[in-house]
Design an enzyme around this catalytic site. Structure first.
Site, PDB file in Angstrom:
ATOM      1  CD  GLU B  14      73.547  59.525  19.670  1.00  0.00           C
ATOM      2  OE1 GLU B  14      74.167  60.125  20.548  1.00  0.00           O
ATOM      3  OE2 GLU B  14      72.914  58.483  19.879  1.00  0.00           O
ATOM      4  CB  CYS B  61      82.766  62.416   8.068  1.00  0.00           C
ATOM      5  SG  CYS B  61      81.852  63.677   7.193  1.00  0.00           S
ATOM      6  CG  HIS B  68      88.506  61.792   8.076  1.00  0.00           C
ATOM      7  ND1 HIS B  68      89.152  62.529   9.026  1.00  0.00           N
ATOM      8  CD2 HIS B  68      87.297  62.363   7.903  1.00  0.00           C
ATOM      9  CE1 HIS B  68      88.358  63.515   9.432  1.00  0.00           C
ATOM     10  NE2 HIS B  68      87.226  63.436   8.766  1.00  0.00           N
ATOM     11  NE  ARG B 478      82.382  70.814   5.670  1.00  0.00           N
ATOM     12  CZ  ARG B 478      82.380  70.094   4.551  1.00  0.00           C
ATOM     13  NH1 ARG B 478      83.432  69.373   4.217  1.00  0.00           N
ATOM     14  NH2 ARG B 478      81.325  70.077   3.759  1.00  0.00           N
ATOM     15  CB  SER B 501      84.076  70.863  11.988  1.00  0.00           C
ATOM     16  OG  SER B 501      83.721  71.115  10.640  1.00  0.00           O
ATOM     17  CB  CYS B 548      77.043  60.686   9.819  1.00  0.00           C
ATOM     18  SG  CYS B 548      76.879  61.255   8.180  1.00  0.00           S
TER      19      CYS B 548
END
Lengths: 109, 567
Positions: B14, B61, B68, B478, B501, B548
């Protein structure tokens, strides 16, 4: 496990084979994999003394849940390799008189 | 057109993040940032119970799971107007702070320091000099000559064994590497120590969250940490003091090691304070709430436009319309069906993959915009907002880093230098140091409130009939994370996560405006197109984190270089 062969075939590797090629520069905290984890613990002085990687060549690699039929049917052989290794290390696994059926959570209704 | 370089993690299925740059005359002239993986959890959430959403969204993630969970419960609480007990707020805050400290330490030492540190050079260092240098910068007790000798001996034994272990992945001897052998040795010593302290920070997350990654202690309406000082199985004094001891140790490392290290590296690579600014519109959200409603915070949020601190506009409540009404996402250049620019509540996530085409669609990441403008998010945004707002802790540590770095570089450094590749690293250390104080403050607030006899952890609520809309934000390691939920008759009708991100790594929008990664690369030097270390430096400074994928191990093949150069 990327390797020339048929899906479902086992591949066993020891520590030196796993770290033989150097790790590559990484972009994200998701990138580090087995090799990086092994090398980091070794440098920190906490690496494992014994390493055996039991791998299976995948049937297909895509976003989905579950194992391809080839990998699923390789599970008992992979487990047998782990049991053999434990035996070799002097910590034999106790085998159930009647083995439990393979019951992955993602296959339950 | 110059050389085209592609940096793409080819060893994972991926893929995650792919960066394409064009290099002309030793400088980057154009760039594209591409997320190589589809995230479909939003679709899975439709029709489910909103109380379960946080369990699913944590699985976006494997690194930032906690964030989250936090954003999701806040979104549902916002939709239903639920105010959580103050104990729950403090427990969440201690988790938020501990997670951020763990994450920032790992990012600097283990994921990006090797862009600046030449490990091989450390073999030539004089351990006595390395120790003397370290002790001139910090009172840290683990900078002794003996410690430096031990690390160097360890490094030597690795090299004598014919390998550099984990350090083989660096660009050693690259012309852009320039620390002295002593500083390199010090950095390797702290790399090892950082492994211990990131773990201590993460232990705090595990104690309160039951485990990490993927904490288990949240609930819409509060937390599930039973408080009972007379019960071994509940949150009691023993566990509270276990947490405090860990936070104290981590604070020492951050203030006495991480902060001075970043100042020293920044000073010795001072030219990187002039590269990598990119998008200088900044967005941060407030966090570490001090009340049940979310109207008072210990960390500031707001916007700064065009790099001008006087444009500061604060965001100061969980209900803030300025934030709620200005976020949109564009899919003009992303692999989704359509060509729209929508508010998160009205979005859908219908994949439509059409190969990488730099002119059309080239990423799975959508392009978020604030009032139509691209925004840079992350520690730098929060530090600049805090600096502009006169936040005392942020200002203290920012001035400390700038003064230390200025003294080493023999230059006067103001906050303007923070708009840069190294400025993002400095800001992360400043934010981490701020958290090292706030974590202990919120631990103290929690202990004091429990001491008053308040053991409440949950506010009961019911789902009204009809439709409710909510949003929850969290200033994650982040940057700005927001979850948006539409609830209809007690079920999720729509869900969107706009993650940090995405703000930074997103592609161009319908007006062709570049995202922050893309804009930051233009003008970067590239000394050797085969080894684009400088591109990695700037991308790493954002702390990229795209979700991931399963790792496939290739032991037999030589791992192909992930850097492709096309003439």
């Amino acid at each position: 496990m990327t390797s020339a062969g048929t899906p479902g075939e086992l591949r066993l590797y020891r520590r030196d084979e796993i770290v033989r090629t150097p790790p590559q520069p990484r972009l994200s905290p998701h990138d580090p994999g087995l090799k990086e984890a092994l090398l980091t613990t070794e440098f920190a002085g906490t690496g494992p003394r014994e390493v055996l990687l039991v791998g299976v060549i995948p049937g297909e690699v895509r976003t989905s849940v579950g194992l391809s039929p080839a990998v699923r049917s390789a599970v008992p052989a992979a487990v047998a390799e782990v049991v053999r290794e434990l035996d070799r290390l002097g910590v034999p696994a106790r085998v159930r008189a009647v083995p439990l059926p393979l019951d992955p959570w993602w296959e339950r209704a | 057109m110059g050389k085209r370089i592609t940096v793409d993690p080819i060893t994972r299925i991926e893929g995650h993040l792919r960066i394409d740059v064009e290099v002309d005359g030793g400088k980057v002239s154009n760039s594209w940032s591409s997320g190589q993986m589809f995230r479909g959890i939003e679709e899975i959430l439709k029709g489910r119970d909103p109380r379960d959403a946080w369990i699913f969204t944590q699985r976006f993630c494997g690194v930032c799971t906690t964030v989250h969970a936090i954003a999701s419960v806040r979104a549902v609480e916002n939709a239903l107007g639920v105010e959580i007990p103050i104990n729950a707020q403090y427990i969440r805050n201690v988790i938020i702070a501990a997670h951020a400290m763990h994450d920032h330490i790992v990012h600097f030492y283990h994921l990006s320091a090797l862009d600046w540190v030449d490990v091989v050079s450390a073999l030539k260092a004089d351990p006595a000099k390395a120790s003397a240098l370290a002790e001139s910068l910090s009172p840290w007790p683990r900078n002794s000559k003996r410690e430096m000798e031990a690390v160097q001996a360890k490094l030597k034994s690795f090299v004598a064994g014919g390998q550099l272990g984990i350090f083989t992945n660096g660009y050693w001897g690259h012309p852009a590497m320039r620390l002295s052998p002593e500083v390199n040795l010090l950095a390797v010593a702290h790399y090892l120590q950082a492994l211990e302290y990131q773990q201590k920070a993460n232990k705090v997350v595990a104690i309160l969250g039951s485990k990490t990654p993927n904490i288990q202690n949240l609930a819409v309406g509060g937390v599930a940490n039973a408080i009972n000082l007379d019960n071994q199985a509940a949150l009691n004094m023993e566990k509270l003091y276990m947490i405090k001891d860990l936070l104290d140790e981590v604070a020492g490392f951050i203030q006495q090691v991480y902060l001075p290290d970043v100042a020293a590296v920044g000073a010795m690579y001072a030219e990187w304070l002039g590269y990598g600014a990119g998008v200088t519109n900044y967005l941060a959200v407030p966090d570490m709430p001090l009340d049940s409603k979310g109207t008072q915070f210990d960390l500031p949020g707001g916007t700064i436009m065009g790099g001008d601190l006087s444009t500061l506009k604060l965001i100061d409540s969980f209900q803030e319309p300025y934030f709620r009404d200005n976020v949109t996402e564009s899919i003009a250049h992303a692999w989704y069906d359509g060509d729209w620019d929508k508010h998160p509540w009205d979005e859908d996530t219908v994949p439509k993959y059409t190969d990488f085409d730099a002119e059309k669609k080239y990423s799975w990441v959508k392009a978020p915009r604030f009032g139509g403008k691209p925004m840079q998010v992350g520690p730098l945004a929060q530090v600049l907002v805090g600096y502009a707002a006169g936040h005392p802790i942020i200002k203290k540590y920012a001035d400390q880093v700038l003064t230390t770095a200025g003294a080493i570089a023999k230059a006067k450094l103001g906050p303007g230098v923070l708009h840069s590749t190294l400025g993002r690293h400095a800001a992360r250390a400043i934010r981490c140091a701020t958290f090292s104080e706030l974590a202990l403050k919120h631990w103290g607030l929690l202990a004091a409130n429990i001491g008053k006899g308040d053991h409440t952890i949950f506010t009961p609520f019911t789902f009204p009939a009809g439709e409710q809309r909510g949003f929850g934000f969290h200033e994650a390691p982040r940057g700005v994370l927001s979850h948006w939920v539409v609830i209809r008759d007690g079920k999720i009708a729509n869900y969107q996560a706009v993650v940090p991100s995405t703000w930074n790594a997103g592609p161009r929008d319908e007006k062709g405006q570049k995202g922050p990664y893309e804009a930051s690369l233009v003008g970067n030097p590239v000394a050797d197109a085969e080894k684009p270390l400088e591109v990695l430096r700037t991308i790493h400074s954002f702390d990229p984190c795209l979700a991931c994928a399963i790792h496939t191990v290739d032991v037999e093949g030589n791992e192909l270089s992930r850097v492709k150069t096309l003439a």
